[in-house]
Structures are given as structure tokens and as C-alpha cells.
Design a protein around this motif. Sequence first.
Motif, PDB file in Angstrom:
ATOM      1  N   GLY A 142       0.815  -1.205   0.000  1.00 19.92           N
ATOM      2  CA  GLY A 142       0.000   0.000   0.000  1.00 19.92           C
ATOM      3  C   GLY A 142       0.847   1.253   0.000  1.00 19.92           C
ATOM      4  N   MET A 143       0.175   2.379   0.162  1.00 19.17           N
ATOM      5  CA  MET A 143       0.835   3.681   0.125  1.00 19.17           C
ATOM      6  C   MET A 143       0.413   4.515   1.325  1.00 19.17           C
ATOM      7  SD  MET A 143       2.680   3.746  -2.652  1.00 19.17           S
ATOM      8  CE  MET A 143       2.928   5.503  -2.982  1.00 19.17           C
ATOM      9  N   ARG A 144       1.331   5.343   1.795  1.00 16.00           N
ATOM     10  CA  ARG A 144       0.994   6.250   2.888  1.00 16.00           C
ATOM     11  C   ARG A 144      -0.049   7.246   2.412  1.00 16.00           C
ATOM     12  NH1 ARG A 144       4.872  10.957   5.468  1.00 16.00           N
ATOM     13  NH2 ARG A 144       3.232  11.969   6.652  1.00 16.00           N
ATOM     14  N   GLY A 145      -1.062   7.429   3.237  1.00 20.30           N
ATOM     15  CA  GLY A 145      -2.122   8.367   2.889  1.00 20.30           C
ATOM     16  C   GLY A 145      -2.739   8.928   4.145  1.00 20.30           C
ATOM     17  N   CYS A 146      -4.050   9.081   4.133  1.00 26.86           N
ATOM     18  CA  CYS A 146      -4.755   9.591   5.300  1.00 26.86           C
ATOM     19  C   CYS A 146      -4.924   8.454   6.302  1.00 26.86           C
ATOM     20  CB  CYS A 146      -6.117  10.142   4.886  1.00 26.86           C
ATOM     21  SG  CYS A 146      -7.105  10.758   6.263  1.00 26.86           S
ATOM     22  N   GLU A 150      -6.380  -5.219   0.376  1.00 23.73           N
ATOM     23  CA  GLU A 150      -7.569  -5.544  -0.414  1.00 23.73           C
ATOM     24  C   GLU A 150      -8.845  -5.309   0.387  1.00 23.73           C
ATOM     25  OE1 GLU A 150      -9.519  -9.604  -2.236  1.00 23.73           O
ATOM     26  OE2 GLU A 150      -7.336  -9.352  -2.396  1.00 23.73           O
ATOM     27  N   HIS A 151      -8.747  -5.488   1.709  1.00 26.62           N
ATOM     28  CA  HIS A 151      -9.924  -5.343   2.570  1.00 26.62           C
ATOM     29  C   HIS A 151      -9.954  -4.006   3.313  1.00 26.62           C
ATOM     30  CE1 HIS A 151     -11.344  -9.284   1.629  1.00 26.62           C
ATOM     31  NE2 HIS A 151     -10.351  -9.920   2.219  1.00 26.62           N
ATOM     32  N   GLY A 152      -9.236  -3.019   2.811  1.00 27.05           N
ATOM     33  CA  GLY A 152      -9.396  -1.670   3.335  1.00 27.05           C
ATOM     34  C   GLY A 152      -8.188  -0.999   3.952  1.00 27.05           C
ATOM     35  N   ALA A 153      -7.133  -1.735   4.276  1.00 34.93           N
ATOM     36  CA  ALA A 153      -5.947  -1.111   4.869  1.00 34.93           C
ATOM     37  C   ALA A 153      -5.276  -0.199   3.846  1.00 34.93           C
ATOM     38  CB  ALA A 153      -4.965  -2.172   5.348  1.00 34.93           C
ATOM     39  N   ALA A 154      -4.763   0.930   4.304  1.00 34.53           N
ATOM     40  CA  ALA A 154      -4.088   1.865   3.415  1.00 34.53           C
ATOM     41  C   ALA A 154      -2.612   1.499   3.227  1.00 34.53           C
ATOM     42  CB  ALA A 154      -4.196   3.284   3.974  1.00 34.53           C
ATOM     43  N   ARG A 155      -1.993   0.981   4.279  1.00 36.87           N
ATOM     44  CA  ARG A 155      -0.565   0.665   4.234  1.00 36.87           C
ATOM     45  C   ARG A 155      -0.251  -0.363   5.314  1.00 36.87           C
ATOM     46  NH1 ARG A 155       4.293   4.449   6.314  1.00 36.87           N
ATOM     47  NH2 ARG A 155       6.043   3.647   5.112  1.00 36.87           N
TER      48      ARG A 155
END
Length: 236
Positions: A118-122, A154-159
Motif C-alpha cells: 500500500g501507500m501512505r495516505g490519510c 484488499e480489505h481496506g488497509a491503506a498501508r
Amino acid sequence: MTYVQGFVVAVPAANKEAYRKLAADFVPLFKEFGAIRVVEAWGDDVPDGKLTDFKGAVKAEPNEVIVFSWVEYADKATADAASQKMMSDPRMKEMGANMPFDGKRMIHGGFSSIAQQGMRGCMAYVDGMVAAVPVGSKDAYRDFATHHGAILCEHGAARVVDTWGEDVPDGKVTDFKRAVKATDDEKVVYSWIEWPSKEVRDAGWQKVMSDPRMQREMPFDGKRLIHGGFAPILDA
């Protein structure tokens, strides 16, 4: 891949704002010395464990809350240089003179990133984990973390970030090794999952736990893993 300095602290619940303010005061210095990111997360869903848990890791008192925090650097060399500068900087000593928690029970260590999904985000919520993994199982753990990290995203984690212990010192009162009862042939792994909200996290875990792809043998003793849910109070 980044290098991480990870911390776990027990802070009196009444000192939450004082702790947040002190952490915010330290941010400009961390950034000056090369830090990419500084995160402080306040315990929200930190369960008791049968063998190990976050509370026992720092000998938390009933009136104290667990704080899970980390500082990210581009590499170990930058982190090591920053630590040397901080130890001799009078500003650090002045700000740390009146800490709103018992520093003798804080646990800390340096860790190299071995898997990131994933990627760093909010980030509005974070799951933090610490485990003891056999030295010979490093590659197996990396594969395990990459596999599970993809499912979590895939189930909602951002990173999802997993890091391998590189500089994990012994402490006089507490330390990461004792936190997970690590043996001499094990390394401490420090990991976290970033979520856009607690609601997404709760729903995501329900999906993750029922996903048949998660049924994979762990290359470590899961009974000694410590984990908890935390609400960020600082993300700089």
C-alpha cells in the motif's frame, strides 16, 4: 526501504495532552535531523494477553494508556546520525527534562523495513504489533508478511509495514525482547497497519478473518505476539 525507530510507552491517561504537546515540540528537531515521518498513536483497543501484551511490555499501571509510536528515516545511516545529534543537542535535554511519563519503562529499538504494502495516505487508525521471529525464518516471514499485507490492503488497509530488528537494546527495566519473550535465536519484528478510519478497520478485520487465504502457517510463535489498536494523536 525505510529504517524505523519504534517506541512503546505507558502514559498516564490524565497526561494525554501534555504528552501530545511534548511530542509535537520534538517534531521540528526530528525533521531537522533527517526524519521523514513521526507518528504517535494513543491506545484505544489494547487487549490483555495470556502470555504477553502491550501493557505488560511496559509494566503499565491501571491509570496508564499505551502509546505506540515510530519515526521513519530514509535509511539506517541517517537514523544513526540523528540519534547521535539528539543525544548531544541541548534542546533535546531541555525539552525532555519534564517528561509526562516514566521514561525508564519506555521500550525502543531500530528496525529495517522488510515488507511494505500500500501507500501512505490519510491515516485515522493504526494496528500495532510486535513479535519474536526465528533468525532463520526471516525470508519466510517476509513472504508471510507480503502475502497477508496484500490481503489486508484488499480489505481496506491503506498501508502495511513490517520491520526487522537491527538495533534492539537490552533495557534495565523493560525492552522489546522481554516484551515478546524473545530467545537468543529470535529477532524482534515491529509492524503496523494504517487504516483510513476505525470503522474501515473493524469491517476490514471481519473480512480478513473470514478470508480463506489467511489460513497460512505462521513462521513464528503467534502466542507471544502482542497487538493493539491505536488512534493517532500526531502524524507529522
